[in-house]
Design a protein around this motif. Structure first.
Motif, PDB file in Angstrom:
ATOM      1  N   CYS A 169     -13.226   4.207  -2.854  1.00  0.00           N
ATOM      2  CA  CYS A 169     -11.695   3.167  -1.983  1.00  0.00           C
ATOM      3  C   CYS A 169     -12.750   2.202  -2.066  1.00  0.00           C
ATOM      4  CB  CYS A 169     -11.962   4.712  -1.207  1.00  0.00           C
ATOM      5  SG  CYS A 169     -11.407   5.959  -1.567  1.00  0.00           S
ATOM      6  N   GLN A 170     -11.416   1.309  -1.651  1.00  0.00           N
ATOM      7  CA  GLN A 170     -12.246   0.287  -1.203  1.00  0.00           C
ATOM      8  C   GLN A 170     -11.195  -0.206  -0.119  1.00  0.00           C
ATOM      9  OE1 GLN A 170     -11.868  -3.443  -3.972  1.00  0.00           O
ATOM     10  NE2 GLN A 170     -11.097  -1.953  -5.541  1.00  0.00           N
ATOM     11  N   TYR A 171     -10.565   0.736   0.541  1.00  0.00           N
ATOM     12  CA  TYR A 171      -9.274   0.296   1.350  1.00  0.00           C
ATOM     13  C   TYR A 171      -8.798   2.033   2.257  1.00  0.00           C
ATOM     14  CZ  TYR A 171      -7.896  -4.046  -0.206  1.00  0.00           C
ATOM     15  OH  TYR A 171      -8.072  -5.017  -0.067  1.00  0.00           O
ATOM     16  N   CYS A 188      -3.083   5.326  -1.623  1.00  0.00           N
ATOM     17  CA  CYS A 188      -3.846   6.632  -1.209  1.00  0.00           C
ATOM     18  C   CYS A 188      -3.582   7.095  -1.087  1.00  0.00           C
ATOM     19  CB  CYS A 188      -3.640   5.754   0.599  1.00  0.00           C
ATOM     20  SG  CYS A 188      -3.889   3.833   1.031  1.00  0.00           S
ATOM     21  N   ILE A 202      -6.935  -0.635   6.384  1.00  0.00           N
ATOM     22  CA  ILE A 202      -5.198  -0.602   7.311  1.00  0.00           C
ATOM     23  C   ILE A 202      -5.309  -0.169   8.709  1.00  0.00           C
ATOM     24  CG2 ILE A 202      -3.712  -0.574   6.200  1.00  0.00           C
ATOM     25  CD1 ILE A 202      -4.633  -0.313   3.002  1.00  0.00           C
ATOM     26  N   GLY A 258      -7.033   3.715  -2.110  1.00  0.00           N
ATOM     27  CA  GLY A 258      -7.414   3.820  -0.882  1.00  0.00           C
ATOM     28  C   GLY A 258      -7.544   5.103  -0.167  1.00  0.00           C
ATOM     29  N   LYS A 278     -12.344  -7.925   7.599  1.00  0.00           N
ATOM     30  CA  LYS A 278     -12.093  -6.938   6.580  1.00  0.00           C
ATOM     31  C   LYS A 278     -10.745  -6.428   7.264  1.00  0.00           C
ATOM     32  CE  LYS A 278     -16.581  -7.279   4.953  1.00  0.00           C
ATOM     33  NZ  LYS A 278     -16.633  -8.365   5.677  1.00  0.00           N
ATOM     34  N   ARG A 284     -12.544  -1.091   4.025  1.00  0.00           N
ATOM     35  CA  ARG A 284     -11.513  -2.484   4.373  1.00  0.00           C
ATOM     36  C   ARG A 284     -10.573  -1.350   5.084  1.00  0.00           C
ATOM     37  NH1 ARG A 284      -9.420  -7.706   2.043  1.00  0.00           N
ATOM     38  NH2 ARG A 284      -8.367  -7.626   3.651  1.00  0.00           N
ATOM     39  N   VAL A 301      -2.593  -1.019  -2.887  1.00  0.00           N
ATOM     40  CA  VAL A 301      -3.507   0.086  -2.985  1.00  0.00           C
ATOM     41  C   VAL A 301      -2.864   1.147  -2.849  1.00  0.00           C
ATOM     42  CG1 VAL A 301      -4.896   1.173  -1.246  1.00  0.00           C
ATOM     43  CG2 VAL A 301      -4.523  -1.469  -0.966  1.00  0.00           C
ATOM     44  N   ALA A 339       1.109  -1.391  -0.020  1.00  0.00           N
ATOM     45  CA  ALA A 339       0.142  -0.294   0.114  1.00  0.00           C
ATOM     46  C   ALA A 339       0.961   1.054  -0.348  1.00  0.00           C
ATOM     47  CB  ALA A 339      -0.878   0.395   1.400  1.00  0.00           C
TER      48      ALA A 339
END
Ligand code: PEP
Length: 255
Positions: A93-95, A45, A129, A67, A166, A127, A43, A7
């Motif tokens: 966004c998923q993260y 961000c 982090i 993210g 998750k 999800r 990922v 990430a």
């Protein structure tokens, strides 16, 4: 088998044209490699204003994924200047990164706030982090394990088994973030193994085996292979080196 991750945390860096150029380079250099089942989940961000543009460039293959770095704990409402988890999800966004030491330190985010944010993120389909890590003083006082154990217990382990599935965890020793001082692979491995043991105690052996635990703190193209070669290190959360396409791609290829 648990998922490998790389990430990139861009922090408060890059303008729109710079972000577009960096993303295009990363996507171009990786070609179709990330579509292989053996590839790590990447990922990216970026800061809020760049999310949509970066999301557009990375496309919807799922790898890389988009993210965010933060959001407000409330679902919506009169919080001028804030951004909600639902908004982040709605722009792809998923993260989301949570508990980063810079937010704990500069924005006074404590375990209670992080607990609320975790619930809000999960409810919005993001999800987390979730970052933990000790200061140099804590390490030198030989209190690293006690400190991280408490961060996990107070900030994270209130989640149900289903919610916890998750979560991705990042171990980021504060003394290694942005300093050029990386934890040795042995230091990283012993803390990662400790985190996994704590998960087994709070949940069960299956949850411990399935949780991805990333290392963050001056990871780069030179040290990634050794760090990622440790049995309990499942990838990296990368700050500075994620702003250079070649370095970031080299890190991704270190598995
Ligand atoms: C971070 O801030 O998450 C980080 C790991 O930064 P850096 O790689 O620059 O140390």
């Amino acid at each position: 088998m648990r998922q490998k991750f790389v990430a990139g945390n861009w922090k408060m860096n890059l303008t729109l044209p710079e972000a577009q150029a960096l993303t295009s380079e990363i996507v171009h250099m990786l070609h179709d490699e990330l579509l292989s089942p053996a590839a790590p989940q990447v990922v990216i961000c970026p800061p809020f204003p760049l999310l949509s543009a970066v999301g557009h460039l990375i496309g919807d293959s799922g790898n890389p994924a988009l993210g965010a770095q933060n959001f407000h704990q409330k679902e919506s409402g009169a919080y001028t200047g804030e951004v909600s988890a639902k908004m982040l999800h709605s722009v792809g966004c998923q993260y989301v990164i949570l508990g980063h030491s810079e937010r704990r330190q500069h924005f006074r985010e404590d375990d209670e706030l992080l607990s609320q944010k975790l619930k809000t993120a999960l409810a919005a389909g993001l999800r987390p982090i979730f970052c933990v890590g000790e200061s140099l003083e804590t390490r030198e006082a030989d209190e690293t394990f006690a400190f991280i154990g408490k961060q996990l217990k107070d900030g994270l382990f209130h989640l149900s088994n289903e919610e916890f599935e998750k979560v991705v965890i990042a171990y980021e020793p504060i003394w290694a973030i942005g300093t050029g001082k990386t934890a040795s692979s042995q230091q990283a491995q012993e803390v990662h193994a400790f985190i996994r043991e704590q998960i087994a105690g709070a949940y069960d052996a299956q949850a411990a085996a399935n949780t991805s635990i990333l290392y963050g703190g001056s990871a780069n193209a030179q040290n990634a292979r050794e760090l990622f070669g440790q049995p309990d290190v499942d990838g990296g959360l990368i700050g500075g080196a994620s702003l250079k396409s070649r370095d970031f791609v080299e890190i991704i290829k270190s598995f």
